[in-house]
Design a protein around this motif. Structure first.
Motif, PDB file in Angstrom:
ATOM      1  N   PHE A   1       0.825  -1.204   0.000  1.00  0.00           N
ATOM      2  CA  PHE A   1       0.000   0.000   0.000  1.00  0.00           C
ATOM      3  C   PHE A   1       0.866   1.264   0.000  1.00  0.00           C
ATOM      4  O   PHE A   1       0.615   2.203  -0.754  1.00  0.00           O
ATOM      5  N   ARG A   2       1.874   1.307   0.857  1.00  0.00           N
ATOM      6  CA  ARG A   2       2.696   2.516   0.956  1.00  0.00           C
ATOM      7  C   ARG A   2       3.436   2.805  -0.343  1.00  0.00           C
ATOM      8  O   ARG A   2       3.531   3.957  -0.762  1.00  0.00           O
ATOM      9  N   ALA A   3       3.975   1.771  -0.965  1.00  0.00           N
ATOM     10  CA  ALA A   3       4.657   1.965  -2.248  1.00  0.00           C
ATOM     11  C   ALA A   3       3.677   2.499  -3.288  1.00  0.00           C
ATOM     12  O   ALA A   3       4.001   3.407  -4.068  1.00  0.00           O
ATOM     13  N   THR A   4       2.462   1.966  -3.279  1.00  0.00           N
ATOM     14  CA  THR A   4       1.438   2.417  -4.226  1.00  0.00           C
ATOM     15  C   THR A   4       1.013   3.849  -3.926  1.00  0.00           C
ATOM     16  O   THR A   4       0.897   4.674  -4.830  1.00  0.00           O
ATOM     17  N   PHE A   5       0.800   4.166  -2.646  1.00  0.00           N
ATOM     18  CA  PHE A   5       0.403   5.528  -2.272  1.00  0.00           C
ATOM     19  C   PHE A   5       1.485   6.531  -2.655  1.00  0.00           C
ATOM     20  O   PHE A   5       1.190   7.614  -3.163  1.00  0.00           O
ATOM     21  N   ASP A   6       2.752   6.188  -2.400  1.00  0.00           N
ATOM     22  CA  ASP A   6       3.850   7.096  -2.740  1.00  0.00           C
ATOM     23  C   ASP A   6       3.879   7.364  -4.243  1.00  0.00           C
ATOM     24  O   ASP A   6       4.051   8.507  -4.680  1.00  0.00           O
ATOM     25  N   LEU A   7       3.718   6.306  -5.033  1.00  0.00           N
ATOM     26  CA  LEU A   7       3.715   6.474  -6.484  1.00  0.00           C
ATOM     27  C   LEU A   7       2.530   7.328  -6.926  1.00  0.00           C
ATOM     28  O   LEU A   7       2.683   8.245  -7.738  1.00  0.00           O
ATOM     29  N   MET A   8       1.352   7.042  -6.388  1.00  0.00           N
ATOM     30  CA  MET A   8       0.156   7.799  -6.774  1.00  0.00           C
ATOM     31  C   MET A   8       0.326   9.284  -6.454  1.00  0.00           C
ATOM     32  O   MET A   8      -0.059  10.139  -7.249  1.00  0.00           O
ATOM     33  N   LEU A   9       0.911   9.584  -5.307  1.00  0.00           N
ATOM     34  CA  LEU A   9       1.156  10.973  -4.935  1.00  0.00           C
ATOM     35  C   LEU A   9       2.147  11.610  -5.914  1.00  0.00           C
ATOM     36  O   LEU A   9       1.931  12.734  -6.386  1.00  0.00           O
ATOM     37  N   LYS A  10       3.185  10.877  -6.257  1.00  0.00           N
ATOM     38  CA  LYS A  10       4.218  11.398  -7.155  1.00  0.00           C
ATOM     39  C   LYS A  10       3.657  11.696  -8.548  1.00  0.00           C
ATOM     40  O   LYS A  10       4.058  12.671  -9.177  1.00  0.00           O
ATOM     41  N   VAL A  11       2.736  10.846  -9.034  1.00  0.00           N
ATOM     42  CA  VAL A  11       2.185  11.050 -10.382  1.00  0.00           C
ATOM     43  C   VAL A  11       0.810  11.714 -10.352  1.00  0.00           C
ATOM     44  O   VAL A  11       0.126  11.781 -11.364  1.00  0.00           O
ATOM     45  N   GLU A  12       0.406  12.183  -9.177  1.00  0.00           N
ATOM     46  CA  GLU A  12      -0.823  12.948  -8.993  1.00  0.00           C
ATOM     47  C   GLU A  12      -2.086  12.169  -9.355  1.00  0.00           C
ATOM     48  O   GLU A  12      -3.002  12.698  -9.968  1.00  0.00           O
ATOM     49  N   LEU A  13      -2.115  10.910  -8.941  1.00  0.00           N
ATOM     50  CA  LEU A  13      -3.330  10.095  -9.090  1.00  0.00           C
ATOM     51  C   LEU A  13      -4.087  10.122  -7.764  1.00  0.00           C
ATOM     52  O   LEU A  13      -3.480   9.999  -6.709  1.00  0.00           O
ATOM     53  N   VAL A  14      -5.395  10.238  -7.809  1.00  0.00           N
ATOM     54  CA  VAL A  14      -6.189  10.179  -6.580  1.00  0.00           C
ATOM     55  C   VAL A  14      -6.764   8.787  -6.359  1.00  0.00           C
ATOM     56  O   VAL A  14      -7.303   8.490  -5.303  1.00  0.00           O
ATOM     57  N   GLY A  15      -6.661   7.939  -7.347  1.00  0.00           N
ATOM     58  CA  GLY A  15      -7.123   6.561  -7.259  1.00  0.00           C
ATOM     59  C   GLY A  15      -6.475   5.774  -8.378  1.00  0.00           C
ATOM     60  O   GLY A  15      -5.868   6.359  -9.282  1.00  0.00           O
ATOM     61  N   PRO A  16      -6.585   4.466  -8.317  1.00  0.00           N
ATOM     62  CA  PRO A  16      -6.007   3.683  -9.410  1.00  0.00           C
ATOM     63  C   PRO A  16      -6.721   3.994 -10.715  1.00  0.00           C
ATOM     64  O   PRO A  16      -7.912   4.320 -10.705  1.00  0.00           O
TER      65      PRO A  16
END
Length: 193
Positions: free
Chosen positions: A100-115
């Motif tokens: 989850f943390r790896a996914t959240f960090d990536l989503m924040l970096k690429v400005e995604l609010v959800g998958p």
């Protein structure tokens, strides 16, 4: 001029570039350039466009890769089923939190609010969730009879608390430890004498 790339099939080159791009997205977000990708992959920039139509297609492939199960299945299967239930659940929650943390960090970096919708709302995604449920039921195993609720509900609550307790914004910066999550769920959903 970068060295000439080792000859790879188009599919192998796509895989290589996807892996490199995912790694760079975790650092640079969507600002990553095709030049950075080419340098990290040790190929000429034009090589990218022999196997991808555009940078956007490459970034989409990298994001799709990030949401694939990867080694999660093998790691869940590797949890020692001879341990007590609480120890198995601690291992499981720690593993899920890493994911989850790896996914959240990536989503924040690429400005995604959800998958991306096509990755979350597809038959393939539904099949993966069904497989994950079976894997998690196997982790609980015969100890399901200790639960006051059906094992599927127990696991649903465990995953929700792990998800929320692992997201820095949802948890208001106070992330939960695996011990806190397992203790909360076991105390709340275990049968009482």
């Amino acid at each position: 001029m970068p060295p000439r790339a080792r000859p790879l099939s188009p599919e192998e080159r796509r895989e290589q570039l996807t892996d490199v791009t995912l790694r760079l997205l975790r650092v640079h977000g969507r600002a990553v350039t095709t030049r950075q990708i080419a340098e990290a992959a040790e190929v000429a920039e034009g090589t990218i466009f022999r196997v991808f139509e555009s940078k956007e297609e490459l970034v989409d492939a990298a994001l799709a890769r990030a949401f694939e199960p990867g080694d999660v299945v093998a790691r869940i299967e590797g949890i020692d089923r001879d341990q007590p239930l609480s120890a198995r659940l601690l291992s499981l929650v720690a593993l899920l939190q890493q994911r989850f943390r790896a996914t959240f960090d990536l989503m924040l970096k690429v400005e995604l609010v959800g998958p991306p919708g096509h990755l979350h709302d597809s038959e393939e995604a539904e099949a993966w969730r069904a497989r994950l449920t079976l894997l998690l039921i196997d982790v609980v195993g015969d100890d399901a009879d200790q639960l006051a609720v059906p094992v599927e509900h127990f696991l649903h609550v465990l995953r929700l608390l792990t998800f929320a307790g692992s997201h820095p914004r949802i948890a208001d910066g106070r992330l939960l430890t695996p011990e806190q999550i397992v203790e909360t769920v076991l105390l709340g959903l275990r049968k009482r004498d």
